[in-house]
Design a protein around this motif. Structure first.
Motif, PDB file in Angstrom:
ATOM      1  N   ALA A  70      91.018  30.397  26.966  1.00 23.11           N
ATOM      2  CA  ALA A  70      90.329  31.667  26.966  1.00 23.11           C
ATOM      3  C   ALA A  70      88.586  31.956  27.957  1.00 23.11           C
ATOM      4  CB  ALA A  70      88.945  30.805  25.728  1.00 23.11           C
TER       5      ALA A  70
ATOM      6  N   HIS B  11      91.885  44.515  26.494  1.00 20.63           N
ATOM      7  CA  HIS B  11      92.494  45.316  24.744  1.00 20.63           C
ATOM      8  C   HIS B  11      93.580  46.519  24.991  1.00 20.63           C
ATOM      9  CE1 HIS B  11      88.958  43.804  23.287  1.00 20.63           C
ATOM     10  NE2 HIS B  11      87.572  44.600  24.398  1.00 20.63           N
TER      11      HIS B  11
ATOM     12  N   ARG C 271      93.036  36.686  21.141  1.00 17.28           N
ATOM     13  CA  ARG C 271      91.718  38.549  21.284  1.00 17.28           C
ATOM     14  C   ARG C 271      92.630  39.337  20.843  1.00 17.28           C
ATOM     15  NH1 ARG C 271      94.384  41.192  26.332  1.00 17.28           N
ATOM     16  NH2 ARG C 271      95.901  39.794  26.398  1.00 17.28           N
TER      17      ARG C 271
END
Length: 205
Positions: free
Chosen positions: A21, A35, A60
């Protein structure tokens, strides 16, 4: 009989969630677009569609899809990764399970997911020999016409482990599970596949 250890667990010991992370947080802070996978999926199915994130890791991709209005479920075998995901989005459903032993009935009835996404080198990091079973189990979660998307490396430059699955093998596993090939891309930005070392494959049930 004990299940075979996944290549992911051999690589990380199942304790790398916080480090993983932190690495992606640093990339995001540097301005890198994080993204692409979610954007790719959103171009395939409309908001409100049901999405199974297979090998969801720290969440995510799934968290972004949920923000975009998708009905998401995440499955991963690594408790350290899921702990990060649950902390980031406690209201979303996170399931701890080995994809090779995953029971589709745990998350769906008679197959009602519109999309299954397996990003992040999920297939090369499975336990050796379990790839066909994982494809079959994931395919069983899809409704008729539903899509399965898998992105993974094919050579050492794109993998943290030695290459273990080829595209013809993956396509054969999909065909055996009742999935039909739709398209293949080189990046999550949907660049055409160019026989390179990373591929994103789309199959339809």
């Amino acid at each position: 009989m004990l299940a075979a250890m996944s290549r992911w667990n051999e690589l990380t010991g199942g304790t790398s969630g916080e480090d993983y992370a932190a690495r992606f947080a640093a990339l995001a802070d540097s301005g890198k677009d994080m993204h692409g996978e979610a954007r790719f999926c959103a171009a395939l199915v409309p908001a409100g569609a049901r999405v199974l994130d297979a090998g969801c890791g720290t969440g995510r991709v799934m968290i972004r899809l949920a923000e975009l209005g998708y009905d998401c479920v995440g499955v991963d075998l690594d408790p350290s990764m899921l702990a990060v995901a649950q902390r980031a989005a406690p209201g979303l459903p996170w399931i701890e399970a080995d994809l090779a032993e995953f029971d589709p009935a745990a998350v769906t009835v008679a197959g009602d997911f519109d999309l299954v996404v397996a990003a992040g080198n999920i297939f090369p990091l499975l336990a050796a020999g379990t790839e066909p079973a994982v494809v079959t189990r994931l395919a069983a979660t899809l409704r008729p016409g539903g899509l399965m998307v898998a992105g993974f490396g094919l050579d050492e430059a794109h993998l943290p482990v030695p290459p273990s699955i080829t595209l013809p093998e993956y396509d054969a596993y999909c065909a055996a599970a009742g999935l039909t090939f739709v398209d293949r891309f080189a990046t999550w930005d949907a660049d055409p596949y160019d026989d390179g070392g990373y591929a994103i494959s789309v199959h339809r049930r």
